[in-house]
Design a protein around this motif. Structure first.
Motif, mmCIF file in Angstrom:
data_model
loop_
_atom_site.group_PDB
_atom_site.id
_atom_site.type_symbol
_atom_site.label_atom_id
_atom_site.label_comp_id
_atom_site.label_asym_id
_atom_site.label_seq_id
_atom_site.Cartn_x
_atom_site.Cartn_y
_atom_site.Cartn_z
ATOM 1 N N ASP A 248 0.824 -1.199 0.000
ATOM 2 C CA ASP A 248 0.000 0.000 0.000
ATOM 3 C C ASP A 248 0.866 1.260 0.000
ATOM 4 O OD1 ASP A 248 -3.066 0.590 0.333
ATOM 5 O OD2 ASP A 248 -2.020 2.090 1.553
ATOM 6 N N VAL B 298 -10.638 -0.900 3.980
ATOM 7 C CA VAL B 298 -10.962 0.178 3.039
ATOM 8 C C VAL B 298 -10.145 1.439 3.280
ATOM 9 C CG1 VAL B 298 -13.287 -0.650 2.526
ATOM 10 C CG2 VAL B 298 -12.924 0.896 4.467
ATOM 11 N N GLU B 299 -9.634 1.634 4.481
ATOM 12 C CA GLU B 299 -8.800 2.796 4.769
ATOM 13 C C GLU B 299 -7.309 2.439 4.736
ATOM 14 O OE1 GLU B 299 -9.499 5.947 4.992
ATOM 15 O OE2 GLU B 299 -11.618 5.531 4.590
ATOM 16 N N HIS C 107 -5.826 -0.023 3.403
ATOM 17 C CA HIS C 107 -5.366 -0.556 2.118
ATOM 18 C C HIS C 107 -6.044 0.147 0.944
ATOM 19 C CE1 HIS C 107 -4.946 -4.297 4.812
ATOM 20 N NE2 HIS C 107 -3.784 -3.688 4.765
ATOM 21 N N LYS C 108 -6.357 1.402 1.107
ATOM 22 C CA LYS C 108 -7.109 2.115 0.073
ATOM 23 C C LYS C 108 -6.332 2.252 -1.238
ATOM 24 C CE LYS C 108 -5.875 6.705 1.876
ATOM 25 N NZ LYS C 108 -6.435 7.971 2.445
ATOM 26 N N HIS C 109 -5.025 2.292 -1.148
ATOM 27 C CA HIS C 109 -4.237 2.417 -2.377
ATOM 28 C C HIS C 109 -4.166 1.086 -3.126
ATOM 29 C CE1 HIS C 109 -2.766 5.785 0.182
ATOM 30 N NE2 HIS C 109 -2.990 6.432 -0.946
ATOM 31 N N PRO D 80 -12.944 -5.089 -1.222
ATOM 32 C CA PRO D 80 -12.324 -5.292 0.098
ATOM 33 C C PRO D 80 -12.427 -6.730 0.594
ATOM 34 C CG PRO D 80 -13.672 -3.302 0.087
ATOM 35 C CD PRO D 80 -13.964 -4.029 -1.200
#
Length: 236
Positions: free
Chosen positions: A147, A186-187, A189-191, A223
């Protein structure tokens, strides 16, 4: 058409079909169905490894005779060098991109994929055991690294352009989740999630997956992921 690419359904050999489509090269495609989970005899007859991918080049312009290769990275290196005019593989002339390419190209099967396999092998084991704890911690470190790198580039692993490093690792981030449903935060590993969506929209990737898995195939880019149907009622 001397180049023949063998694909085992729902496996890392999708990488090779995707590579060929990105390069726009001609090839003959052969599909092998799992029997019922592992590789069938048809693949074992092709190469002693008994797994996918397998590439046949007959005759090879390198040897003027038949060449049969297994191992994703070996096949990718061969195709890029022999048929791809070096495309998708940065060299030292490309500067810093080259070092990043090398690290992530080899990280896919050298570090990340083995961690996924170990995680799959310890499913159902005592969660307090050192092996389970260490494996889950290693997966967490790997995902943090991935990430962070994608946050840095905002595009691909080596830099602004897709390379063979992406082709190597993308399968581990997506299709392999159907055997071991790794969940992405979701936050945190958002990239990773943004990257998977970006890559999955590439025309060459979409074409390759239609070839490999059919028109209705949906890559595991969200996700959460569920086991592939072949895994739901079976134990390894």
């Amino acid at each position: 058409m001397p180049l023949t690419l063998h694909h085992l359904g729902l496996s890392q050999s999708e990488r090779i079909i995707w590579l060929a489509e990105e390069l726009g090269i001609d090839y003959q495609y052969v599909f092998h169905k799992r029997d019922p989970i592992f590789a069938p005899q048809s693949l074992k007859d092709l190469h002693p490894a008994g797994s996918a991918p397998v590439m046949e080049d007959d005759p090879s312009p390198v040897t003027d005779s038949k060449v049969v290769l297994a191992e994703s990275a070996a096949i990718i290196d061969y195709i890029i060098a022999v048929y791809g005019n070096g495309r998708l593989a940065p060299t030292p002339n490309d500067g810093a991109v080259y070092a990043h390419f090398l690290e992530w190209y080899h990280f896919a099967n050298g570090s990340y994929q083995p961690t996924l396999v170990r995680l799959m092998s310890i499913q159902g084991a005592d969660p307090s055991s050192p092996v389970v704890k260490n494996t889950k911690a290693k997966l967490g470190r790997h995902l943090d690294m991935i990430d962070a790198r994608l946050a840095e580039t905002g595009a691909y692993f080596a830099g602004e352009e897709l390379t063979a490093a992406d082709i190597m690792i993308f399968t581990s981030l997506t299709t392999m989740r159907g055997f071991n449903p790794v969940e992405y935060d979701v936050e945190k590993h958002k990239h990773i999630l943004a990257y998977m969506k970006r890559v999955s929209e590439r025309p060459a990737y979409q074409k390759a997956m239609r070839i490999c898995e059919g028109e209705d195939f949906q890559p595991l880019i969200g996700p959460k992921a569920e086991l592939w149907p072949i895994m739901r009622s079976r134990k390894l």
